[in-house]
Motif scaffolding. Structure first.
Motif, PDB file in Angstrom:
ATOM      1  N   ILE A   1       1.119   8.401   1.053  1.00 27.55           N
ATOM      2  CA  ILE A   1       2.025   7.441   0.424  1.00 27.55           C
ATOM      3  C   ILE A   1       1.308   6.106   0.246  1.00 27.55           C
ATOM      4  N   ILE A   2       0.552   5.694   1.222  1.00 26.56           N
ATOM      5  CA  ILE A   2      -0.173   4.427   1.144  1.00 26.56           C
ATOM      6  C   ILE A   2      -1.241   4.513   0.055  1.00 26.56           C
ATOM      7  N   GLN A   3      -1.942   5.649  -0.015  1.00 32.31           N
ATOM      8  CA  GLN A   3      -2.957   5.820  -1.051  1.00 32.31           C
ATOM      9  C   GLN A   3      -2.311   5.837  -2.446  1.00 32.31           C
ATOM     10  N   SER A   4      -1.174   6.479  -2.548  1.00 32.67           N
ATOM     11  CA  SER A   4      -0.459   6.526  -3.830  1.00 32.67           C
ATOM     12  C   SER A   4      -0.027   5.131  -4.256  1.00 32.67           C
ATOM     13  N   LEU A   5       0.505   4.347  -3.322  1.00 32.21           N
ATOM     14  CA  LEU A   5       0.894   2.962  -3.624  1.00 32.21           C
ATOM     15  C   LEU A   5      -0.318   2.126  -4.010  1.00 32.21           C
ATOM     16  N   ASN A   6      -1.431   2.364  -3.337  1.00 30.78           N
ATOM     17  CA  ASN A   6      -2.656   1.628  -3.634  1.00 30.78           C
ATOM     18  C   ASN A   6      -3.149   1.957  -5.046  1.00 30.78           C
ATOM     19  N   GLU A   7      -3.149   3.253  -5.400  1.00 27.26           N
ATOM     20  CA  GLU A   7      -3.576   3.660  -6.733  1.00 27.26           C
ATOM     21  C   GLU A   7      -2.640   3.098  -7.808  1.00 27.26           C
TER      22      GLU A   7
END
Length: 115
Positions: free
Chosen positions: A3-9
């Protein structure tokens, strides 16, 4: 973590999209300023050329009219006074109509610049 990586992307994509939008907006405004500047310079050149030619024609017209009037009334001084008085009255008329002249110029220019 996904989820954090998705938000970052997603936020990186938003920043990239914002930067592209900003660059395109700057390019658009540069082109718009160039267009308005060239229209203004072109208009001023045309006004200057036409104005000079009209002014010269007006001068020749006034001089020849004064000479013709002097021959008709057989008095050069009186003809000059009459023509000068006519020009003075014309100047006063233009002075009192200056607001309408400004309005007409603003309306005409606004059509060119705000389209």
């Amino acid at each position: 973590m996904s989820i954090i990586q998705s938000l970052n992307e997603t936020s990186e994509k938003a920043v990239d999209t914002g930067e592209v939008y900003l660059k395109k907006t700057q390019e658009y405004y540069k082109l718009k300023v160039f267009q308005q500047l060239t229209l203004t310079v072109s208009m001023l050149c045309k006004i200057a050329i036409i104005g000079v030619l009209l002014f010269l024609g007006f001068i020749f017209f006034i001089v020849s009219g004064t000479i013709a009037l002097a021959e008709v009334i057989d008095n050069t001084s009186l003809a000059c006074i009459i023509v000068g008085g006519f020009l003075f009255i014309l100047s006063i008329l233009v002075y009192f109509l200056r607001g309408k002249i400004d309005t007409a110029v603003i309306k005409t220019t606004a059509k060119t610049f705000f389209d």
